[in-house]
Design a protein around this motif. Structure first.
Motif, mmCIF file in Angstrom:
data_model
loop_
_atom_site.group_PDB
_atom_site.id
_atom_site.type_symbol
_atom_site.label_atom_id
_atom_site.label_comp_id
_atom_site.label_asym_id
_atom_site.label_seq_id
_atom_site.Cartn_x
_atom_site.Cartn_y
_atom_site.Cartn_z
ATOM 1 N N ILE A 1 0.843 -1.187 0.000
ATOM 2 C CA ILE A 1 0.000 0.000 0.000
ATOM 3 C C ILE A 1 0.885 1.245 0.000
ATOM 4 C CG2 ILE A 1 -1.710 1.310 1.332
ATOM 5 C CD1 ILE A 1 -2.526 -1.411 2.595
ATOM 6 N N GLY A 2 0.531 2.234 -0.807
ATOM 7 C CA GLY A 2 1.227 3.508 -0.765
ATOM 8 C C GLY A 2 0.787 4.321 0.428
ATOM 9 N N PHE A 3 1.667 5.196 0.928
ATOM 10 C CA PHE A 3 1.342 5.990 2.123
ATOM 11 C C PHE A 3 1.875 7.410 1.965
ATOM 12 C CE2 PHE A 3 2.064 7.831 6.270
ATOM 13 C CZ PHE A 3 0.941 7.450 7.005
ATOM 14 N N LEU A 4 1.022 8.379 2.293
ATOM 15 C CA LEU A 4 1.419 9.784 2.339
ATOM 16 C C LEU A 4 0.995 10.377 3.670
ATOM 17 C CD1 LEU A 4 0.133 10.990 -1.162
ATOM 18 C CD2 LEU A 4 2.499 10.374 -0.570
ATOM 19 N N ASP A 5 1.902 11.098 4.347
ATOM 20 C CA ASP A 5 1.475 11.916 5.480
ATOM 21 C C ASP A 5 1.218 13.307 4.912
ATOM 22 O OD1 ASP A 5 4.507 11.932 5.372
ATOM 23 O OD2 ASP A 5 4.246 13.543 6.841
ATOM 24 N N GLY B 1 6.247 11.712 1.313
ATOM 25 C CA GLY B 1 6.059 10.417 0.665
ATOM 26 C C GLY B 1 6.836 10.310 -0.633
ATOM 27 N N GLU B 2 6.580 9.254 -1.366
ATOM 28 C CA GLU B 2 7.264 9.037 -2.633
ATOM 29 C C GLU B 2 6.592 9.827 -3.750
ATOM 30 O OE1 GLU B 2 7.290 4.876 -3.377
ATOM 31 O OE2 GLU B 2 8.507 4.395 -1.603
ATOM 32 N N GLN B 3 7.396 10.281 -4.697
ATOM 33 C CA GLN B 3 6.877 11.104 -5.783
ATOM 34 C C GLN B 3 5.790 10.389 -6.577
ATOM 35 O OE1 GLN B 3 8.172 14.467 -6.763
ATOM 36 N NE2 GLN B 3 6.144 14.362 -7.705
ATOM 37 N N ARG C 1 -0.102 10.233 -8.007
ATOM 38 C CA ARG C 1 -1.403 9.568 -8.135
ATOM 39 C C ARG C 1 -2.467 10.229 -7.272
ATOM 40 N NH1 ARG C 1 -0.991 3.596 -6.545
ATOM 41 N NH2 ARG C 1 -3.241 3.768 -6.969
ATOM 42 N N ALA C 2 -2.078 10.625 -6.056
ATOM 43 C CA ALA C 2 -3.056 11.128 -5.094
ATOM 44 C C ALA C 2 -3.355 12.612 -5.233
ATOM 45 C CB ALA C 2 -2.572 10.839 -3.669
ATOM 46 N N GLU C 3 -2.417 13.381 -5.721
ATOM 47 C CA GLU C 3 -2.549 14.835 -5.720
ATOM 48 C C GLU C 3 -3.826 15.348 -6.395
ATOM 49 O OE1 GLU C 3 -2.391 18.880 -7.063
ATOM 50 O OE2 GLU C 3 -2.213 17.135 -8.381
ATOM 51 N N PRO C 4 -4.249 14.794 -7.546
ATOM 52 C CA PRO C 4 -5.480 15.307 -8.158
ATOM 53 C C PRO C 4 -6.721 15.141 -7.281
ATOM 54 C CG PRO C 4 -4.213 14.010 -9.737
ATOM 55 C CD PRO C 4 -3.594 13.787 -8.395
ATOM 56 N N THR D 1 1.659 20.302 -1.729
ATOM 57 C CA THR D 1 3.095 20.324 -1.999
ATOM 58 C C THR D 1 3.783 19.117 -1.382
ATOM 59 O OG1 THR D 1 3.048 22.748 -1.955
ATOM 60 C CG2 THR D 1 5.212 21.677 -1.808
ATOM 61 N N LEU D 2 4.571 18.409 -2.195
ATOM 62 C CA LEU D 2 5.410 17.314 -1.698
ATOM 63 C C LEU D 2 6.717 17.905 -1.196
ATOM 64 C CD1 LEU D 2 5.837 14.231 -1.388
ATOM 65 C CD2 LEU D 2 6.890 14.278 -3.664
ATOM 66 N N LEU D 3 7.044 17.634 0.076
ATOM 67 C CA LEU D 3 8.190 18.268 0.725
ATOM 68 C C LEU D 3 9.369 17.333 0.949
ATOM 69 C CD1 LEU D 3 5.774 20.035 3.039
ATOM 70 C CD2 LEU D 3 7.532 21.337 1.872
ATOM 71 N N GLY D 4 9.165 16.027 0.737
ATOM 72 C CA GLY D 4 10.230 15.076 0.985
ATOM 73 C C GLY D 4 9.653 13.716 1.304
ATOM 74 N N PRO D 5 10.452 12.841 1.891
ATOM 75 C CA PRO D 5 9.980 11.490 2.209
ATOM 76 C C PRO D 5 8.943 11.502 3.320
ATOM 77 C CG PRO D 5 12.150 11.865 3.149
ATOM 78 C CD PRO D 5 11.860 13.052 2.276
ATOM 79 N N VAL D 6 8.372 10.340 3.591
ATOM 80 C CA VAL D 6 7.365 10.223 4.648
ATOM 81 C C VAL D 6 7.891 10.857 5.940
ATOM 82 C CG1 VAL D 6 6.186 8.591 6.165
ATOM 83 C CG2 VAL D 6 6.217 8.197 3.698
ATOM 84 N N GLY D 7 7.063 11.632 6.569
ATOM 85 C CA GLY D 7 7.433 12.383 7.768
ATOM 86 C C GLY D 7 7.635 13.857 7.491
#
Length: 294
Positions: A116-120, A141-143, A148-151, A161-167
């Motif tokens: 499962i993919g995960f984004l905080d 999270g991962e790019q 996939r999730a951003e839309p 905005t993606l800022l880096g890895p999980v956390g």
């Protein structure tokens, strides 16, 4: 065919956020610990309510969550009734809870073990931002997962905005809360000083808000602060939960946060005068009751 998504946690933030997903034409499955709240949501937006996070997440391509704290988040994700148990390989879990970076990393590992993919993805903008669909979302999270999730996140956000890895999302939210704590305390002291000086505080704000002192807090909170109205907005209890996470992380990374620690103490004093559910701008009420803490 409509994409199926799930939303777990229908509080003052999650309720309208999930609503925007439904308005976008998605098939939304919801879970809330208080079932009546989920039923209310389905009456307003359609979709379907489910008895457990696992059932709500079953068949969903994306599962969103916005709950209270680290423990709540573990409860709705892990175990036989948790969302992860119901999610298929390749699905994505997007966590909008303001929680610790540690729990984000722990859950990302648990999610990865299931494919499962995960984004905080904590949010800023408060209840009004959620209701108006203009939240700011800070993501770790991962790019590829983010892309996939951003839309879908964008249905209730004006900035994602993606800022880096999980956390990284949670760490950015901590920065956000540090800034808010300082600005609100400064605004409370400024209004207190203006009143003590015999100035027309409304007029003063009308002048200084056109210059470098301007802030979101000033524009949106000064009138209710001057009126002593605090039964709205982001609660002191929630802010103290967030600042506890901030201060714990600072102990780990060595950051010096004397102002944040002091404002956290001030919020504890607001709680002591019965203001735990008041808006964070109630720091002015503390100054007006300061003799109680001498």
């Amino acid at each position: 065919m409509s994409v199926t998504v799930a939303f777990i946690g229908l509080g003052v933030m999650g309720f309208p956020m999930a609503g925007y997903l439904a308005k976008a034409g998605l098939d939304v499955r919801v879970y809330n610990r208080t079932a009546a709240r989920a039923e209310k949501w389905t009456r307003e937006y359609g979709g379907s309510a489910w008895a457990t996070p696992a059932e709500a997440a079953s068949g969903a391509e994306f599962v969103f969550a916005c709950v209270g704290n680290d423990d709540d988040l573990r409860e709705v994700t892990l175990g036989a009734q948790g969302a992860f148990a119901g999610m298929a390989e390749g699905a994505v879990f997007v966590d909008h809870t303001t929680a610790s970076a540690d729990v984000a990393r722990q859950l990302a590992i648990a999610a990865a073990e299931r494919g499962i993919g995960f984004l905080d993805a904590p949010v800023s903008g408060g209840q009004a931002g959620a209701e108006n669909g203009v939240l700011t979302v800070m993501v770790g999270g991962e790019q590829a997962v983010f892309d996939r999730a951003e839309p879908y996140i964008a249905h209730f956000a004006r900035a994602v905005t993606l800022l880096g890895p999980v956390g990284a999302g949670q760490l950015c939210k901590m920065v956000n809360q540090i800034c808010i704590a300082g600005v609100v305390q400064g605004l409370a002291e400024a209004l207190h000083f203006a009143k003590a000086s015999g100035l027309d505080a409304e007029q003063v704000v009308g002048v200084i808000s056109k210059g470098a002192a301007q802030s979101w807090q000033m524009e949106n909170r000064y009138q209710t602060m001057l009126a002593g109205e605090y039964e709205h907005g982001f609660a002191v209890d929630w802010m103290r939960k967030d600042l506890a996470i901030v201060l714990q992380e600072a102990q780990r990374n060595g950051a010096l946060l004397p102002m944040t620690a002091l404002v956290d103490q001030f919020y504890s004093e607001v709680q002591a005068i019965g203001g735990g559910r008041w808006d964070t701008s109630s720091l002015l009420a503390r100054l007006e009751n300061v003799r109680r803490f001498d």
